[in-house]
Design a protein around this motif. Structure first.
Motif, PDB file in Angstrom:
ATOM      1  N   GLU A  18       0.897  -1.480  -0.394  1.00 16.36           N
ATOM      2  CA  GLU A  18       0.204   0.392   0.243  1.00 16.36           C
ATOM      3  C   GLU A  18       1.486   1.510   0.229  1.00 16.36           C
ATOM      4  O   GLU A  18       2.102   1.112   0.183  1.00 16.36           O
ATOM      5  CB  GLU A  18      -1.081   0.008   1.256  1.00 16.36           C
ATOM      6  CG  GLU A  18      -1.838   1.091   1.176  1.00 16.36           C
ATOM      7  CD  GLU A  18      -2.241   1.422   1.872  1.00 16.36           C
ATOM      8  OE1 GLU A  18      -3.534   1.762   2.298  1.00 16.36           O
ATOM      9  OE2 GLU A  18      -2.503  -0.301   2.552  1.00 16.36           O
ATOM     10  N   GLN A  19       0.203   2.078  -0.455  1.00 15.45           N
ATOM     11  CA  GLN A  19       0.824   3.255  -0.608  1.00 15.45           C
ATOM     12  C   GLN A  19       0.678   4.636   0.100  1.00 15.45           C
ATOM     13  O   GLN A  19      -0.551   4.880  -0.143  1.00 15.45           O
ATOM     14  CB  GLN A  19       1.294   3.860  -2.171  1.00 15.45           C
ATOM     15  CG  GLN A  19       1.834   3.163  -2.834  1.00 15.45           C
ATOM     16  CD  GLN A  19       3.023   2.769  -2.952  1.00 15.45           C
ATOM     17  OE1 GLN A  19       4.108   3.942  -2.804  1.00 15.45           O
ATOM     18  NE2 GLN A  19       3.510   1.446  -2.416  1.00 15.45           N
ATOM     19  N   PRO A  20       1.494   5.105   1.221  1.00 13.05           N
ATOM     20  CA  PRO A  20       0.600   5.921   2.144  1.00 13.05           C
ATOM     21  C   PRO A  20      -0.264   7.312   1.524  1.00 13.05           C
ATOM     22  O   PRO A  20      -0.519   8.252   2.770  1.00 13.05           O
ATOM     23  CB  PRO A  20       1.376   5.505   3.842  1.00 13.05           C
ATOM     24  CG  PRO A  20       2.894   5.282   2.841  1.00 13.05           C
ATOM     25  CD  PRO A  20       2.337   4.492   1.300  1.00 13.05           C
ATOM     26  N   GLY A  25      -4.429   9.709  -7.404  1.00 14.03           N
ATOM     27  CA  GLY A  25      -3.073   8.705  -7.945  1.00 14.03           C
ATOM     28  C   GLY A  25      -2.818   7.422  -7.390  1.00 14.03           C
ATOM     29  O   GLY A  25      -3.619   6.414  -6.918  1.00 14.03           O
ATOM     30  N   ILE A  26      -2.308   6.881  -7.560  1.00 14.83           N
ATOM     31  CA  ILE A  26      -1.423   4.845  -7.305  1.00 14.83           C
ATOM     32  C   ILE A  26      -2.028   5.085  -5.509  1.00 14.83           C
ATOM     33  O   ILE A  26      -1.690   5.192  -4.986  1.00 14.83           O
ATOM     34  CB  ILE A  26       0.022   4.646  -7.655  1.00 14.83           C
ATOM     35  CG1 ILE A  26      -0.251   4.920  -9.261  1.00 14.83           C
ATOM     36  CG2 ILE A  26       0.950   3.196  -7.408  1.00 14.83           C
ATOM     37  CD1 ILE A  26       1.474   4.700  -9.990  1.00 14.83           C
ATOM     38  N   ASP A  27      -2.780   4.077  -5.528  1.00 14.51           N
ATOM     39  CA  ASP A  27      -2.681   3.258  -3.757  1.00 14.51           C
ATOM     40  C   ASP A  27      -1.674   2.338  -3.978  1.00 14.51           C
ATOM     41  O   ASP A  27      -2.431   2.146  -2.400  1.00 14.51           O
ATOM     42  CB  ASP A  27      -4.424   3.600  -4.222  1.00 14.51           C
ATOM     43  CG  ASP A  27      -4.922   5.145  -3.944  1.00 14.51           C
ATOM     44  OD1 ASP A  27      -4.389   5.526  -3.183  1.00 14.51           O
ATOM     45  OD2 ASP A  27      -6.257   4.763  -4.259  1.00 14.51           O
ATOM     46  N   ALA A  28      -1.981   1.398  -4.292  1.00 12.55           N
ATOM     47  CA  ALA A  28      -1.310   0.605  -3.985  1.00 12.55           C
ATOM     48  C   ALA A  28       0.146  -0.853  -5.021  1.00 12.55           C
ATOM     49  O   ALA A  28      -0.340  -0.045  -6.568  1.00 12.55           O
ATOM     50  CB  ALA A  28      -1.543  -0.962  -3.978  1.00 12.55           C
ATOM     51  N   HIS A  29       1.339  -1.056  -5.190  1.00 11.66           N
ATOM     52  CA  HIS A  29       1.364  -1.667  -5.977  1.00 11.66           C
ATOM     53  C   HIS A  29       1.663  -2.831  -6.005  1.00 11.66           C
ATOM     54  O   HIS A  29       1.027  -3.175  -4.838  1.00 11.66           O
ATOM     55  CB  HIS A  29       2.559  -1.612  -6.256  1.00 11.66           C
ATOM     56  CG  HIS A  29       3.635  -0.227  -6.154  1.00 11.66           C
ATOM     57  ND1 HIS A  29       3.950   1.234  -5.378  1.00 11.66           N
ATOM     58  CD2 HIS A  29       3.609   0.589  -7.235  1.00 11.66           C
ATOM     59  CE1 HIS A  29       4.298   2.443  -6.640  1.00 11.66           C
ATOM     60  NE2 HIS A  29       3.677   2.084  -7.535  1.00 11.66           N
ATOM     61  N   HIS A  50     -10.117   4.265  -5.664  1.00 14.59           N
ATOM     62  CA  HIS A  50     -10.618   5.138  -5.365  1.00 14.59           C
ATOM     63  C   HIS A  50     -12.837   5.046  -5.987  1.00 14.59           C
ATOM     64  O   HIS A  50     -12.990   4.823  -4.955  1.00 14.59           O
ATOM     65  CB  HIS A  50     -10.430   6.794  -5.326  1.00 14.59           C
ATOM     66  CG  HIS A  50      -8.901   7.136  -4.146  1.00 14.59           C
ATOM     67  ND1 HIS A  50      -9.158   7.039  -2.793  1.00 14.59           N
ATOM     68  CD2 HIS A  50      -8.498   7.106  -4.584  1.00 14.59           C
ATOM     69  CE1 HIS A  50      -8.132   6.993  -2.710  1.00 14.59           C
ATOM     70  NE2 HIS A  50      -7.307   7.437  -3.488  1.00 14.59           N
ATOM     71  N   GLU A  51     -12.555   5.649  -7.254  1.00 17.37           N
ATOM     72  CA  GLU A  51     -13.807   5.260  -7.594  1.00 17.37           C
ATOM     73  C   GLU A  51     -13.292   5.372  -9.350  1.00 17.37           C
ATOM     74  O   GLU A  51     -12.277   5.195  -9.758  1.00 17.37           O
ATOM     75  CB  GLU A  51     -14.688   6.034  -7.562  1.00 17.37           C
ATOM     76  CG  GLU A  51     -14.284   7.764  -8.333  1.00 17.37           C
ATOM     77  CD  GLU A  51     -14.657   8.926  -7.729  1.00 17.37           C
ATOM     78  OE1 GLU A  51     -15.378   9.134  -6.866  1.00 17.37           O
ATOM     79  OE2 GLU A  51     -15.173  10.194  -8.932  1.00 17.37           O
ATOM     80  N   VAL A  52     -14.610   4.109 -10.232  1.00 18.97           N
ATOM     81  CA  VAL A  52     -14.153   4.484 -11.451  1.00 18.97           C
ATOM     82  C   VAL A  52     -14.943   5.543 -11.888  1.00 18.97           C
ATOM     83  O   VAL A  52     -16.662   5.026 -11.401  1.00 18.97           O
ATOM     84  CB  VAL A  52     -15.136   2.893 -11.537  1.00 18.97           C
ATOM     85  CG1 VAL A  52     -14.430   2.085 -12.738  1.00 18.97           C
ATOM     86  CG2 VAL A  52     -14.642   0.896 -10.579  1.00 18.97           C
TER      87      VAL A  52
END
Length: 65
Positions: A18-20, A25-29, A50-52
């Motif tokens: 998870e990207q804190p 933008g990017i929330d996780a790798h 987040h949302e589509v």
């Protein structure tokens, strides 16, 4: 996010990071793991959760239904 982390690690056997940072933008790798060799492959997937949003011809944004 916890549900996705669980699926990635339990079902796929991949690494979830998870990207804190709070931003848009990017929330996780996700890192692919070669299960036969038990090693990370270096192949990464990055995603935001987040949302589509569906594209529209007038370039406005709307949630997909």
């Amino acid at each position: 996010m916890a549900w996705i982390s669980h699926l990635v690690t339990s079902e796929l056997g991949w690494i979830f990071r998870e990207q804190p940072t709070v931003d848009v933008g990017i929330d996780a790798h996700l890192e692919v793991v070669d299960s036969a060799a038990s090693t990370a492959t270096g192949q990464l997937l990055a995603s935001g959760f987040h949302e589509v949003v569906c594209p529209r011809l007038d370039h406005e944004r709307e949630k997909c239904s």
